[in-house]
Enzyme design. Sequence first.
Site, PDB file in Angstrom:
ATOM      1  NE  ARG A 118      -2.691  -1.044  -4.966  1.00  0.00           N
ATOM      2  CZ  ARG A 118      -2.680  -1.450  -6.234  1.00  0.00           C
ATOM      3  NH1 ARG A 118      -3.389  -0.824  -7.123  1.00  0.00           N
ATOM      4  NH2 ARG A 118      -1.945  -2.475  -6.595  1.00  0.00           N
ATOM      5  CB  THR A 119       3.030   0.898  -1.097  1.00  0.00           C
ATOM      6  OG1 THR A 119       2.061  -0.082  -0.724  1.00  0.00           O
ATOM      7  CG2 THR A 119       3.900   1.216   0.106  1.00  0.00           C
ATOM      8  CE  LYS A 148      24.600  -1.644 -13.462  1.00  0.00           C
ATOM      9  NZ  LYS A 148      25.378  -0.421 -13.150  1.00  0.00           N
ATOM     10  NE  ARG A 173       6.262  -2.914  -1.324  1.00  0.00           N
ATOM     11  CZ  ARG A 173       4.953  -2.912  -1.610  1.00  0.00           C
ATOM     12  NH1 ARG A 173       4.540  -3.185  -2.827  1.00  0.00           N
ATOM     13  NH2 ARG A 173       4.077  -2.630  -0.675  1.00  0.00           N
ATOM     14  CG  HIS A 201       3.173  -3.599   3.882  1.00  0.00           C
ATOM     15  ND1 HIS A 201       3.620  -2.317   4.092  1.00  0.00           N
ATOM     16  CD2 HIS A 201       2.594  -3.591   2.640  1.00  0.00           C
ATOM     17  CE1 HIS A 201       3.323  -1.567   3.050  1.00  0.00           C
ATOM     18  NE2 HIS A 201       2.710  -2.324   2.145  1.00  0.00           N
TER      19      HIS A 201
END
Length: 380
Positions: A118-119, A148, A173, A201
């Site tokens: 969604r975001t 890695k 994010r 957020h």
Amino acid sequence: MAAARATRPLPHLALPSAAKPRVLLAPFRSPRRAGAALAAAAAAAPSPQQQRGVAAAVPSPPRLGDVIEAQQFDREALNEIFEVAREMEAVERGSHGAPSRVLEGYLMATLFYEPSTRTRLSFEAAMRRLGGEVLTTENAREFSSAAKGETLEETRKYTIRTVEGYSDIIVLRHFESGAARRAADTADIPVINAGDGPGQHPTQALLDVYTIKREIGTLDGIKLGLVGDLANGRTVRSLAYLIAKYQNIKIYFVSPEVVKMKDDIKDYLNSQGVEWEESSDLLEVASKCDVIYQTRIQKERFGERIDLYEAARGKYIVDKKVLDVLPKHAVIMHPLPRLDEVQYIITVDVDSDPRAAYFRQAKNGLYIRMALLKLLLVGH
């Protein structure tokens, strides 16, 4: 084109509380990236000191360089963002016929080190609705240098500085709290925090407050019930910070004991004069509230302590019993997804009730993110 962009006015919004003033809000202001033509344009433009109002009779207000935390915004900034978001509703409706060109020529990079649908899609849709382009990574933790063994510090030093060379704005994010702040300290282009672990957020909080305003009609005097995983939920933390900007707010915290709201939020609310109360009775709280904000218990935040997760899961469900006591004017919100591993924490029969605002809430995220992209890249 670059020279023209270099002189565009920037939005007069508040900086993060702990951040230093940043003049380089977009890459087009940096001679390092744009070469001699931009350097000449920058020389003809007002100096950073003049832009900050050092030599002016009336100082200019601070400007928005990044979106990192909810508490960076004051009410004036929120009003401006919400005003532009309303404009974006009309832009989005019109884009189906004649696409907007507001951000034509701009490129947004989305770096998502945690899974998101969604975001990420909301940001990408926002950029495309305004005529911009997108570079995207859906799960950079598995399909990038992080797989890695790249650390957050290495991401900040190398990946962020590399990606800013490709783009005009970064949406990040990350699974570690504070990652967005550290990325913003490195980058010379705007950084938007799209969620940093259990931290914050802020764009979700902005769309949540915008939704409350659109649904209830006011923000002052709101009674808000925050339900579910309050210890790990970055959405409820950011919302608590942001709603504290308004007057006569009352917040009810409803959660299992193992995921109670942390003291830093309670201390902040106390410092802002915001009344709050903890309760274990969802029905009683729902009968008093204008907004019930439900969240899922986040299994991924418990690590190996599955016993604690099992103790918290499924304790609070928004169902017909909650609807029966919820005031007629009130709304139910949720940042989605609403599935708590094996069951819905908002039952499906709630969807048809007009007080179920969570799908409208998700759509409002598009308008808020369109507004932020416009303000960060070209101003109001």
